[in-house]
Scaffold this motif. Structure first.
Motif, PDB file in Angstrom:
ATOM      1  N   VAL A   1       0.838  -1.195   0.000  1.00  0.00           N
ATOM      2  CA  VAL A   1       0.000   0.000   0.000  1.00  0.00           C
ATOM      3  C   VAL A   1       0.876   1.249   0.000  1.00  0.00           C
ATOM      4  N   VAL A   2       0.683   2.078  -1.011  1.00  0.00           N
ATOM      5  CA  VAL A   2       1.436   3.333  -1.127  1.00  0.00           C
ATOM      6  C   VAL A   2       0.459   4.495  -0.988  1.00  0.00           C
ATOM      7  N   GLU A   3       0.735   5.393  -0.053  1.00  0.00           N
ATOM      8  CA  GLU A   3      -0.101   6.580   0.146  1.00  0.00           C
ATOM      9  C   GLU A   3       0.522   7.785  -0.542  1.00  0.00           C
ATOM     10  N   SER A   4      -0.336   8.611  -1.121  1.00  0.00           N
ATOM     11  CA  SER A   4       0.116   9.869  -1.715  1.00  0.00           C
ATOM     12  C   SER A   4      -0.988  10.905  -1.590  1.00  0.00           C
ATOM     13  N   ASP A   5      -0.636  12.173  -1.827  1.00  0.00           N
ATOM     14  CA  ASP A   5      -1.634  13.236  -1.718  1.00  0.00           C
ATOM     15  C   ASP A   5      -2.679  13.155  -2.824  1.00  0.00           C
ATOM     16  N   ARG A   6      -2.292  12.611  -3.965  1.00  0.00           N
ATOM     17  CA  ARG A   6      -3.213  12.438  -5.082  1.00  0.00           C
ATOM     18  C   ARG A   6      -2.673  11.323  -5.965  1.00  0.00           C
ATOM     19  N   PHE A   7      -3.513  10.866  -6.895  1.00  0.00           N
ATOM     20  CA  PHE A   7      -3.082   9.836  -7.826  1.00  0.00           C
ATOM     21  C   PHE A   7      -2.280  10.477  -8.960  1.00  0.00           C
ATOM     22  N   PRO A   8      -1.224   9.822  -9.420  1.00  0.00           N
ATOM     23  CA  PRO A   8      -0.483  10.387 -10.556  1.00  0.00           C
ATOM     24  C   PRO A   8      -1.285  10.264 -11.843  1.00  0.00           C
ATOM     25  N   VAL A   9      -1.054  11.206 -12.749  1.00  0.00           N
ATOM     26  CA  VAL A   9      -1.610  11.074 -14.090  1.00  0.00           C
ATOM     27  C   VAL A   9      -0.605  10.293 -14.924  1.00  0.00           C
ATOM     28  N   GLN A  10      -1.042   9.857 -16.103  1.00  0.00           N
ATOM     29  CA  GLN A  10      -0.173   9.033 -16.943  1.00  0.00           C
ATOM     30  C   GLN A  10       1.153   9.737 -17.229  1.00  0.00           C
ATOM     31  N   GLY A  11       2.258   9.026 -17.009  1.00  0.00           N
ATOM     32  CA  GLY A  11       3.590   9.550 -17.259  1.00  0.00           C
ATOM     33  C   GLY A  11       4.178  10.386 -16.141  1.00  0.00           C
ATOM     34  N   GLU A  12       3.422  10.580 -15.052  1.00  0.00           N
ATOM     35  CA  GLU A  12       3.879  11.442 -13.962  1.00  0.00           C
ATOM     36  C   GLU A  12       4.500  10.625 -12.832  1.00  0.00           C
ATOM     37  N   THR A  13       5.521  11.188 -12.212  1.00  0.00           N
ATOM     38  CA  THR A  13       6.133  10.608 -11.021  1.00  0.00           C
ATOM     39  C   THR A  13       5.814  11.493  -9.821  1.00  0.00           C
ATOM     40  N   LEU A  14       5.286  10.865  -8.760  1.00  0.00           N
ATOM     41  CA  LEU A  14       4.986  11.586  -7.522  1.00  0.00           C
ATOM     42  C   LEU A  14       5.802  11.015  -6.376  1.00  0.00           C
ATOM     43  N   LEU A  15       6.045  11.823  -5.371  1.00  0.00           N
ATOM     44  CA  LEU A  15       6.629  11.327  -4.136  1.00  0.00           C
ATOM     45  C   LEU A  15       5.504  10.836  -3.228  1.00  0.00           C
ATOM     46  N   GLY A  16       5.641   9.607  -2.730  1.00  0.00           N
ATOM     47  CA  GLY A  16       4.648   9.049  -1.836  1.00  0.00           C
ATOM     48  C   GLY A  16       4.855   9.525  -0.410  1.00  0.00           C
ATOM     49  N   LYS A  17       3.825   9.298   0.409  1.00  0.00           N
ATOM     50  CA  LYS A  17       3.883   9.688   1.819  1.00  0.00           C
ATOM     51  C   LYS A  17       4.268   8.528   2.723  1.00  0.00           C
TER      52      LYS A  17
ATOM     53  N   ALA B   1      -0.929  -7.435  -4.313  1.00  0.00           N
ATOM     54  CA  ALA B   1      -1.809  -6.347  -4.749  1.00  0.00           C
ATOM     55  C   ALA B   1      -1.090  -5.028  -4.498  1.00  0.00           C
ATOM     56  N   ASN B   2      -0.840  -4.293  -5.559  1.00  0.00           N
ATOM     57  CA  ASN B   2      -0.281  -2.948  -5.437  1.00  0.00           C
ATOM     58  C   ASN B   2      -1.439  -1.970  -5.293  1.00  0.00           C
ATOM     59  N   ILE B   3      -1.550  -1.356  -4.122  1.00  0.00           N
ATOM     60  CA  ILE B   3      -2.691  -0.499  -3.806  1.00  0.00           C
ATOM     61  C   ILE B   3      -2.211   0.933  -3.628  1.00  0.00           C
ATOM     62  N   PHE B   4      -2.802   1.830  -4.388  1.00  0.00           N
ATOM     63  CA  PHE B   4      -2.462   3.248  -4.292  1.00  0.00           C
ATOM     64  C   PHE B   4      -3.614   3.965  -3.595  1.00  0.00           C
ATOM     65  N   VAL B   5      -3.315   4.635  -2.496  1.00  0.00           N
ATOM     66  CA  VAL B   5      -4.336   5.263  -1.662  1.00  0.00           C
ATOM     67  C   VAL B   5      -4.133   6.767  -1.644  1.00  0.00           C
ATOM     68  N   SER B   6      -5.220   7.502  -1.848  1.00  0.00           N
ATOM     69  CA  SER B   6      -5.162   8.952  -1.792  1.00  0.00           C
ATOM     70  C   SER B   6      -6.524   9.496  -1.415  1.00  0.00           C
ATOM     71  N   GLN B   7      -6.558  10.346  -0.393  1.00  0.00           N
ATOM     72  CA  GLN B   7      -7.780  11.029   0.026  1.00  0.00           C
ATOM     73  C   GLN B   7      -8.954  10.060   0.229  1.00  0.00           C
ATOM     74  N   GLY B   8      -8.675   8.925   0.862  1.00  0.00           N
ATOM     75  CA  GLY B   8      -9.724   7.978   1.209  1.00  0.00           C
ATOM     76  C   GLY B   8     -10.175   7.063   0.099  1.00  0.00           C
ATOM     77  N   ASP B   9      -9.598   7.200  -1.106  1.00  0.00           N
ATOM     78  CA  ASP B   9      -9.955   6.324  -2.212  1.00  0.00           C
ATOM     79  C   ASP B   9      -8.739   5.506  -2.609  1.00  0.00           C
ATOM     80  N   ASN B  10      -8.946   4.507  -3.490  1.00  0.00           N
ATOM     81  CA  ASN B  10      -7.817   3.673  -3.865  1.00  0.00           C
ATOM     82  C   ASN B  10      -7.945   3.179  -5.293  1.00  0.00           C
ATOM     83  N   SER B  11      -6.824   2.782  -5.865  1.00  0.00           N
ATOM     84  CA  SER B  11      -6.789   2.041  -7.125  1.00  0.00           C
ATOM     85  C   SER B  11      -5.834   0.874  -6.910  1.00  0.00           C
TER      86      SER B  11
END
Length: 306
Positions: free
Chosen positions: A17-33, A97-107
């Motif tokens: 489970v990786v937390e971030s402030d928002r989900f990345p858009v295609q091609g974007e790299t974000l720093l996780g929390k 399962a690679n789970i991306f969590v942001s603002q209470g939602d997930n993918s």
């Protein structure tokens, strides 16, 4: 009343489970929390939810012969779940399962690993766990052939079968005829019936009844849920507004709670209402299995809601 006996047949995954402030858009790299490694998999999640509610619970599934697999089995054993039906495949990796969590939602992206090696012969080897169950609870993160075989075997023993049709995929009517309760969300209902999500809900659910399912329960997110029986009207059951921390496992908690309540011979409406409370509590904590509530917590929540 004796504790219900529930046999869960399904997947075991390690959730990364990786937390971030928002989900990345295609091609974007974000720093996780933050990152967490948590026991998961729809089958294992439902087994934990069942055990936390007080059911005598058995798990049938597959892991790899690796550290993740051993950790998952230990987590289930710590919950009092009987795991003799979980096979360790020496040449396979445990599901992830690679789970991306942001603002209470997930993918989520799932790598099936050993889950996809579970076959009908594995079910036959542990068929006593099905024969002794009150409810057999199934999902679709293991091969469809194995799900169909398990459902047919359960019906040959006269058992009640609950199918959570996730991840969504077309299902043969031969399987649906062996299912007593099917629990799609709105998207899954659309895929199963060919109706769009904007089409009439009742018509979509009645089509699934016509395909062979005996009872259809559709979860509707924040709007609650709805159910229908072959000869009855559409009934809507409201959800509960709670502070959302993590929606991972919400559907799994709903299905386990539904099975638990049905095994206690509660009505379908009572069972759906109970499941709504359990899933509401599940989203108030982080992580799928850690967030599953105990029966005492559900009873306290019920008291507060009166």
């Amino acid at each position: 009343m004796n504790a219900p006996n529930i046999t869960v047949i399904g997947s075991l995954n390690m959730d990364i489970v990786v937390e971030s402030d928002r989900f990345p858009v295609q091609g974007e790299t974000l720093l996780g929390k933050a990152i967490r490694f948590l026991p998961g998999g729809k089958g294992a999640n439902q087994a934990v939810a069942s055990a936390r509610l007080g059911a005598s619970t058995r798990m049938i599934g597959a892991v790899g012969d690796d550290s993740f697999g051993r950790e998952l089995l230990q987590a289930l054993t710590n919950e009092g779940i009987v795991c003799e039906g979980v096979r360790a495949f020496p040449d396979a990796t445990t599901g992830i399962a690679n789970i991306f969590v942001s603002q209470g939602d997930n993918s989520i992206i799932v790598l099936s690993g050993a889950n996809h090696l579970l076959n009908p012969e594995d079910i036959d080897r542990i068929k006593l766990a099905i024969e002794q169950a009150d409810i057999v609870l199934l999902q679709l993160e293991i091969p469809l052939e194995t799900v169909s075989h398990a459902a047919k075997l359960a019906k040959s023993f006269g058992k009640t079968v609950v199918l959570n049709p996730a991840p969504a995929q077309p299902l043969p009517e031969s399987l649906l005829r062996d299912v007593d309760y099917i629990t799609p969300n709105r998207t899954e209902l659309s895929l199963l019936t060919g109706f769009s999500e904007n089409d009439d809900l009742e018509a979509s659910m009645r089509k699934l009844i016509g395909m062979g399912a005996r009872h259809v329960i559709t979860t509707l997110g924040s709007e609650g849920s709805a159910f229908i029986e072959a000869s009855g009207p559409l009934v809507k059951v409201p959800g509960y507004k709670v502070p959302v921390v993590d929606t991972t496992g919400a559907g799994d908690s709903f299905n386990a709670a539904l099975a638990y309540s049905l095994a206690q011979r509660k009505s379908l409406e009572e069972s759906v209402s109970f499941a709504a409370k359990v899933s509401a509590l599940a989203v108030t904590k982080f992580g799928a299995q850690p967030g599953m509530p105990t029966l005492e917590e559900v009873e306290q929540f019920t008291t507060r809601m009166r």
